[in-house]
Scaffold this active site. Structure first.
Site, mmCIF file in Angstrom:
data_model
loop_
_atom_site.group_PDB
_atom_site.id
_atom_site.type_symbol
_atom_site.label_atom_id
_atom_site.label_comp_id
_atom_site.label_asym_id
_atom_site.label_seq_id
_atom_site.Cartn_x
_atom_site.Cartn_y
_atom_site.Cartn_z
ATOM 1 N N GLY A 46 -42.643 50.406 101.826
ATOM 2 C CA GLY A 46 -41.755 49.121 101.854
ATOM 3 C C GLY A 46 -40.330 49.585 102.619
ATOM 4 C CD GLU A 47 -36.243 49.116 105.498
ATOM 5 O OE1 GLU A 47 -36.587 48.564 106.415
ATOM 6 O OE2 GLU A 47 -35.083 50.421 105.262
ATOM 7 C CB SER A 48 -36.812 54.447 102.760
ATOM 8 O OG SER A 48 -36.200 54.153 103.441
ATOM 9 C CB CYS A 78 -44.279 53.878 104.930
ATOM 10 S SG CYS A 78 -43.583 53.973 105.891
ATOM 11 N NE ARG A 107 -34.981 54.730 107.341
ATOM 12 C CZ ARG A 107 -34.241 53.589 107.335
ATOM 13 N NH1 ARG A 107 -32.771 53.842 106.992
ATOM 14 N NH2 ARG A 107 -34.749 52.173 106.751
ATOM 15 C CB ILE A 136 -45.995 49.454 109.526
ATOM 16 C CG1 ILE A 136 -47.311 48.716 108.690
ATOM 17 C CG2 ILE A 136 -44.885 48.166 109.157
ATOM 18 C CD1 ILE A 136 -48.204 47.927 107.854
ATOM 19 N NE ARG A 137 -40.775 47.595 109.950
ATOM 20 C CZ ARG A 137 -40.463 48.142 108.766
ATOM 21 N NH1 ARG A 137 -39.230 48.560 108.851
ATOM 22 N NH2 ARG A 137 -40.461 47.441 108.146
ATOM 23 C CG HIS A 172 -48.532 52.080 105.285
ATOM 24 N ND1 HIS A 172 -47.770 51.400 103.712
ATOM 25 C CD2 HIS A 172 -47.719 52.466 106.092
ATOM 26 C CE1 HIS A 172 -46.414 51.981 104.087
ATOM 27 N NE2 HIS A 172 -46.802 51.354 105.647
ATOM 28 C CD GLU A 174 -49.814 51.821 101.199
ATOM 29 O OE1 GLU A 174 -50.300 52.427 101.796
ATOM 30 O OE2 GLU A 174 -49.102 51.346 101.567
#
Ligand code: GLN
Length: 192
Positions: A46-48, A78, A107, A136-137, A172, A174
């Protein structure tokens, strides 16, 4: 055993589905009571910065940090890898991590041109074909300290690491139907 998937932000539903396919009891967690009751924790992608902010504003940050420090089996993918890192190279202002693995992460390390990509990886300890990993990023491990075992790397950059009861991947699992990394976590960190 009850595996909690931190459900503040990110792709926690996909982790819940992968864990269910592995036959373990997995539930979303986002209250202190729930986090106190779990036997293992998964921190999703997600977004840390958001996960960190929400954990603080819901007053969960110190609880999660101390549960991981006292040996709670934990897996971060991630953004989750960033959250279990000891430190971040160039963190966003005020961005903190729970810690758990003696690594410094960078990051969005693969850069804008390769915002997102897939790669077949060798992963130490997995049997069968290479693991098709979705990035992903993604962060990579910029430095790993004492006690850290590197399980997988790309061009000399670690993208999967473990230390004690904590596992982290830049990618990821998942998001694919290959559950070998989730099984690895259950067998290596939770059942031992
Ligand atoms: N770039 C995101 C971060 O820094 C991680 C991306 C992801 O989880 N797919 O938190």
């Amino acid at each position: 055993m009850n595996v909690g998937v931190l459900a503040l932000q990110g792709d926690f539903r996909e982790h819940l589905a992968a864990l269910a396919e592995c036959g373990v009891n997995a539930t979303p967690v986002k209250t202190a009571e729930e986090i106190k009751s779990i036997d293992a924790l998964v921190i999703p992608g997600g977004e840390s910065t958001t996960i960190s902010k929400l954990a603080k504003s819901f007053d969960l940050f110190d609880l999660i940090k101390s549960r991981i420090a006292s040996g709670l089996p934990t897996y971060g993918s991630c953004a989750g890898m960033i959250m279990v890192a000891k430190s971040i190279k160039d963190p966003a202002s005020g961005q903190e991590t729970f810690g758990g693995i003696n690594i410094e992460v960078e990051r969005n390390a693969f850069g804008r041109q390769v915002d997102s990509f897939e790669e077949d990886l060798e992963f130490k300890g997995l049997t069968g074909p290479k693991f098709r990993a979705v990035f992903i990023r993604a962060p990579w491990v910029a430095k790993s300290g004492e006690g850290v075992e590197v399980l997988s790397e790309i061009d000399g950059h670690a993208v999967a690491v473990r230390q004690g009861k904590v596992l982290a991947t830049s990618f990821h699992p998942e998001l694919t139907s290959d559950n070998r990394i989730h099984r690895y976590f259950i067998e290596e960190m939770c059942n031992k």
